[in-house]
Design an enzyme around this catalytic site. Structure first.
Site, PDB file in Angstrom:
ATOM      1  N   ASP A 172       4.590   0.270  12.298  1.00 42.72           N
ATOM      2  CA  ASP A 172       3.624   0.034  11.633  1.00 42.72           C
ATOM      3  C   ASP A 172       2.983  -1.420  11.713  1.00 42.72           C
ATOM      4  OD1 ASP A 172       2.568   2.216  10.628  1.00 42.72           O
ATOM      5  OD2 ASP A 172       3.327   1.052   8.497  1.00 42.72           O
TER       6      ASP A 172
ATOM      7  N   ARG B 159      -8.303  -0.597   4.240  1.00 42.33           N
ATOM      8  CA  ARG B 159      -8.023   0.308   4.255  1.00 42.33           C
ATOM      9  C   ARG B 159      -6.055  -0.295   3.538  1.00 42.33           C
ATOM     10  NH1 ARG B 159      -6.291   5.539   7.466  1.00 42.33           N
ATOM     11  NH2 ARG B 159      -5.248   5.630   4.994  1.00 42.33           N
TER      12      ARG B 159
ATOM     13  N   LYS C 205       0.836  -1.119   0.062  1.00 42.13           N
ATOM     14  CA  LYS C 205      -0.138   0.060   0.442  1.00 42.13           C
ATOM     15  C   LYS C 205       0.647   1.351  -0.125  1.00 42.13           C
ATOM     16  CE  LYS C 205      -1.520   1.819   3.897  1.00 42.13           C
ATOM     17  NZ  LYS C 205      -1.857   2.891   4.204  1.00 42.13           N
ATOM     18  N   ASN C 206       2.363   1.693   0.938  1.00 40.60           N
ATOM     19  CA  ASN C 206       2.123   2.689   1.015  1.00 40.60           C
ATOM     20  C   ASN C 206       3.428   2.938  -0.283  1.00 40.60           C
ATOM     21  OD1 ASN C 206       1.005   3.708   3.458  1.00 40.60           O
ATOM     22  ND2 ASN C 206       2.588   2.869   4.642  1.00 40.60           N
TER      23      ASN C 206
ATOM     24  N   ARG D 233       0.552  13.699  13.242  1.00 37.75           N
ATOM     25  CA  ARG D 233       1.439  14.925  11.637  1.00 37.75           C
ATOM     26  C   ARG D 233       1.285  15.555  10.918  1.00 37.75           C
ATOM     27  NH1 ARG D 233      -1.062   8.807  10.204  1.00 37.75           N
ATOM     28  NH2 ARG D 233       0.663   8.787   8.178  1.00 37.75           N
TER      29      ARG D 233
ATOM     30  N   CYS E 147      -4.860  12.700  13.470  1.00 36.62           N
ATOM     31  CA  CYS E 147      -5.622  11.332  13.104  1.00 36.62           C
ATOM     32  C   CYS E 147      -5.120  10.528  14.372  1.00 36.62           C
ATOM     33  CB  CYS E 147      -4.742  10.498  11.643  1.00 36.62           C
ATOM     34  SG  CYS E 147      -3.645  10.374  12.084  1.00 36.62           S
TER      35      CYS E 147
HETATM   36  N1  EPU Z   1       6.513  14.530  11.092  1.00 34.10           N
HETATM   37  C1  EPU Z   1       6.469  15.548  11.287  1.00 34.10           C
HETATM   38  N2  EPU Z   1       6.491  16.917  10.045  1.00 34.10           N
HETATM   39  C2  EPU Z   1       6.566  16.454   9.194  1.00 34.10           C
HETATM   40  C3  EPU Z   1       6.239  14.723   8.640  1.00 34.10           C
HETATM   41  C4  EPU Z   1       5.926  13.836   9.551  1.00 34.10           C
HETATM   42  O1  EPU Z   1       6.706  16.132  12.170  1.00 34.10           O
HETATM   43  O2  EPU Z   1       6.272  17.021   8.118  1.00 34.10           O
HETATM   44  C5  EPU Z   1       6.421  13.734  12.353  1.00 34.10           C
HETATM   45  C6  EPU Z   1       5.041  12.457  12.656  1.00 34.10           C
HETATM   46  O3  EPU Z   1       4.324  13.352  13.272  1.00 34.10           O
HETATM   47  C7  EPU Z   1       5.352  11.344  12.705  1.00 34.10           C
HETATM   48  C8  EPU Z   1       6.663  11.694  12.117  1.00 34.10           C
HETATM   49  O4  EPU Z   1       7.500  12.412  11.917  1.00 34.10           O
HETATM   50  O5  EPU Z   1       5.386  11.513  14.307  1.00 34.10           O
HETATM   51  C9  EPU Z   1       6.977  10.172  11.208  1.00 34.10           C
HETATM   52  O6  EPU Z   1       5.945  10.417  10.096  1.00 34.10           O
HETATM   53  P1  EPU Z   1       6.144  10.422   9.088  1.00 34.10           P
HETATM   54  O7  EPU Z   1       5.687  11.919   7.794  1.00 34.10           O
HETATM   55  O8  EPU Z   1       7.442   9.165   8.275  1.00 34.10           O
HETATM   56  O9  EPU Z   1       5.233   9.077   8.507  1.00 34.10           O
HETATM   57  P2  EPU Z   1       4.378   9.686   7.408  1.00 34.10           P
HETATM   58  O10 EPU Z   1       5.301   9.597   5.972  1.00 34.10           O
HETATM   59  O11 EPU Z   1       2.849   9.867   7.445  1.00 34.10           O
HETATM   60  C10 EPU Z   1       4.629   6.764   6.593  1.00 34.10           C
HETATM   61  C11 EPU Z   1       3.659   5.658   6.407  1.00 34.10           C
HETATM   62  C12 EPU Z   1       2.641   5.158   7.450  1.00 34.10           C
HETATM   63  C13 EPU Z   1       3.659   4.539   8.568  1.00 34.10           C
HETATM   64  C14 EPU Z   1       4.733   5.842   8.346  1.00 34.10           C
HETATM   65  C15 EPU Z   1       5.719   5.493   9.874  1.00 34.10           C
HETATM   66  C16 EPU Z   1       2.763   5.818   4.210  1.00 34.10           C
HETATM   67  C17 EPU Z   1       1.433   6.425   3.350  1.00 34.10           C
HETATM   68  N3  EPU Z   1       2.163   6.587   5.800  1.00 34.10           N
HETATM   69  O12 EPU Z   1       3.346   7.484   6.937  1.00 34.10           O
HETATM   70  O13 EPU Z   1       1.851   3.888   7.318  1.00 34.10           O
HETATM   71  O14 EPU Z   1       3.205   4.562   9.720  1.00 34.10           O
HETATM   72  O15 EPU Z   1       4.677   6.329   7.391  1.00 34.10           O
HETATM   73  O16 EPU Z   1       6.699   4.403   9.036  1.00 34.10           O
HETATM   74  O17 EPU Z   1       3.632   5.775   3.913  1.00 34.10           O
HETATM   75  C18 EPU Z   1       0.341   2.580   7.618  1.00 34.10           C
HETATM   76  O18 EPU Z   1       0.556   2.131   6.882  1.00 34.10           O
HETATM   77  O19 EPU Z   1      -0.552   2.714   9.273  1.00 34.10           O
HETATM   78  C19 EPU Z   1       0.712   4.101   8.779  1.00 34.10           C
HETATM   79  C20 EPU Z   1       0.657   4.526   9.689  1.00 34.10           C
END
Ligand code: EPU
Length: 417
Positions: free
Chosen positions: A306, A398, A22-23, A122, A117
């Site tokens: 995850d 999802r 998915k990701n 996030r 969320c």
């Molecule tokens: N963060 C910030 N600022 C930003 C971006 C992130 O503070 O601009 C923080 C977030 O709040 C969090 C941390 O950094 O505390 C890491 O977040 P990250 O940005 O890496 O998460 P994401 O990219 O939003 C993806 C996956 C998630 C997975 C995380 C961590 C996708 C679509 N989603 O989310 O997947 O948990 O990386 O590996 O790729 C899931 O599949 O269930 C899922 C939540």
């Protein structure tokens, strides 16, 4: 509302094939915005989130046709929009992955700011900081991010304040069409970033270092369409591996990449599982008695957040106390209160939880709160005595393709009601 009903206490056995990730599928779909098509994408999982990303692209004028199971043709020749509305972003945060590619291809993008969320606040400040460094003008008003640039984006050196997966993806996609060199430092190293970089490279982008903490992108003037097969879903694979552990079963998961599962594999071995790796498959034999382990989530190659909820379900039945620390998201223990209802003994203190293994869990009516929390309840239900009914299963849909059918093929008694 639909529920999943499980009659637990059955040892799962057999072979199951993992679906596409998915990701990785979500950013690959948005990356097609960088060039007119037609692209052919394969190994795309049939999930609620892929349906959402398809809807978003279609709303932007992209034509998408399903060619077969998991196979799509994506044609962006008619791209005419640049806005991703709140209605879609609120159902899936990854919708903000349209920001980088739209900005790079059309010079403007308007994307609803995702709110908080279930698992944490996030924010997307790092995405915006990176795009600003590339020369974008960012304006936030009325709940939307408006990004624009006169002419092309310009390559820059960007040091991420923290490790963010989709943040790096957005910046990497934008930088492919920028003028000059972009260097992203302190980059996330997740396999999904490597997959996206491979896709972009096949499209003609010049990217080095994906999978390491420094990614270099030499901007090119244009990109072209390609055919591409998505990578397997390591979290789905991990969830089946956990199912073998928690039911004392014997499951072979096929279509996996071992390196992507390494941290989990090591932890399951520590917990007493026997793990046998073969070419693209892994066999997990669950132990008679699960040994308690300590797990701290971390960016790749560390233990994935995850998989935290799922490993907690397994530890709920361990022979002793485990410590599980969540370092990525500030509110990712929502499954704990539901696991309590099934008899688990878990205490949460800030980002750390102590899981004291109990002899057995008992089936109960529980509620899914997010995708991986649902998977944790599913696992607990498979091992529990009696019937477990999981409510709000749209979360599960999802991220897990045909989950009842796949678990059913391993011997689980599971149905949708
Ligand atoms: N963060 C910030 N600022 C930003 C971006 C992130 O503070 O601009 C923080 C977030 O709040 C969090 C941390 O950094 O505390 C890491 O977040 P990250 O940005 O890496 O998460 P994401 O990219 O939003 C993806 C996956 C998630 C997975 C995380 C961590 C996708 C679509 N989603 O989310 O997947 O948990 O990386 O590996 O790729 C899931 O599949 O269930 C899922 C939540």
């Amino acid at each position: 509302m639909e529920k999943i009903v499980i009659e637990g206490g059955i040892r799962l056995e057999g072979e199951v094939e993992v679906s596409g990730a998915k990701n990785a599928a979500l950013p690959i779909f948005t990356a097609t915005l960088l060039a007119p098509g037609p692209f052919r994408l394969g190994n795309i999982p049939n999930l609620r989130d892929t349906v959402t990303i398809i809807k978003i692209l279609e709303s932007l004028g992209v034509k998408i046709e399903k060619l077969g199971e998991g196979e799509y043709e994506v044609d962006g020749t008619g791209l005419c929009g640049h806005e991703t509305p709140y209605d879609l972003v609120k159902t899936m945060r990854a919708s903000c992955l349209t920001l980088g590619p739209l900005l790079a291809r059309t010079g403007k993008a308007k994307v609803s700011l995702p709110g908080g969320c279930a698992i944490g606040e996030r924010p997307i400040d790092q995405h915006l900081k990176g795009l600003e460094a590339l020369g974008a003008k960012i304006d936030i008003s009325h709940g939307y991010v408006k990004a624009s640039v006169d002419g092309r984006l310009k390559g820059a050196r960007i040091i991420m304040d923290l490790v963010t997966v989709t943040g790096v993806m957005n910046i990497m996609m934008a930088a492919t069409l920028a003028e000059g060199k972009t260097v992203i430092e302190n980059a996330a190293r997740e396999p999904e970033i490597v997959a996206l970089a491979k896709f972009l490279t096949a499209m003609g982008a010049k990217i080095n270092g994906a999978g390491s903490s420094i990614i270099t992108i030499d901007g090119v003037e244009s990109l072209h369409h390609v055919d591409f097969d998505n990578i397997p879903d390591r979290i789905e694979a991990g969830t089946f591996m956990a199912a073998a552990a928690i039911t004392g079963g014997d499951i072979t998961v096929t279509g996996v990449v071992h390196n992507d599962l390494h941290a989990l594999t090591e932890k399951l071995k520590e917990a007493g599982c026997e793990i046998t790796e073969a070419v693209k498959s892994v066999r997990v034999q669950g132990p008679d008695k699960i040994r308690p382990i300590h797990v701290t989530t971390a960016p790749f190659p560390g233990f994935p957040t995850d998989m935290q909820a799922q490993i907690m379900a397994v530890m709920a039945l361990a022979d002793g106390a485990s410590i599980i620390t969540e370092t990525i998201f500030e509110n990712r223990f929502m499954h704990v209160a539901e696991l309590w209802r099934m008899g688990a003994d878990i205490t949460v203190n800030g980002s750390t939880s102590t899981v004291c293994g109990v002899r057995s869990l008992s089936g109960a009516d529980v509620m899914a709160t997010d995708l991986r929390a649902s998977a944790s309840l599913l696992l607990a239900g498979l091992a529990a005595k009696g019937v477990t009914r999981i409510d709000r299963i749209y979360h599960l849909q999802r991220g897990y393709e045909r989950i009842e059918r796949k678990l059913g093929s391993l011997g689980a008694i599971i149905r949708r009601e």
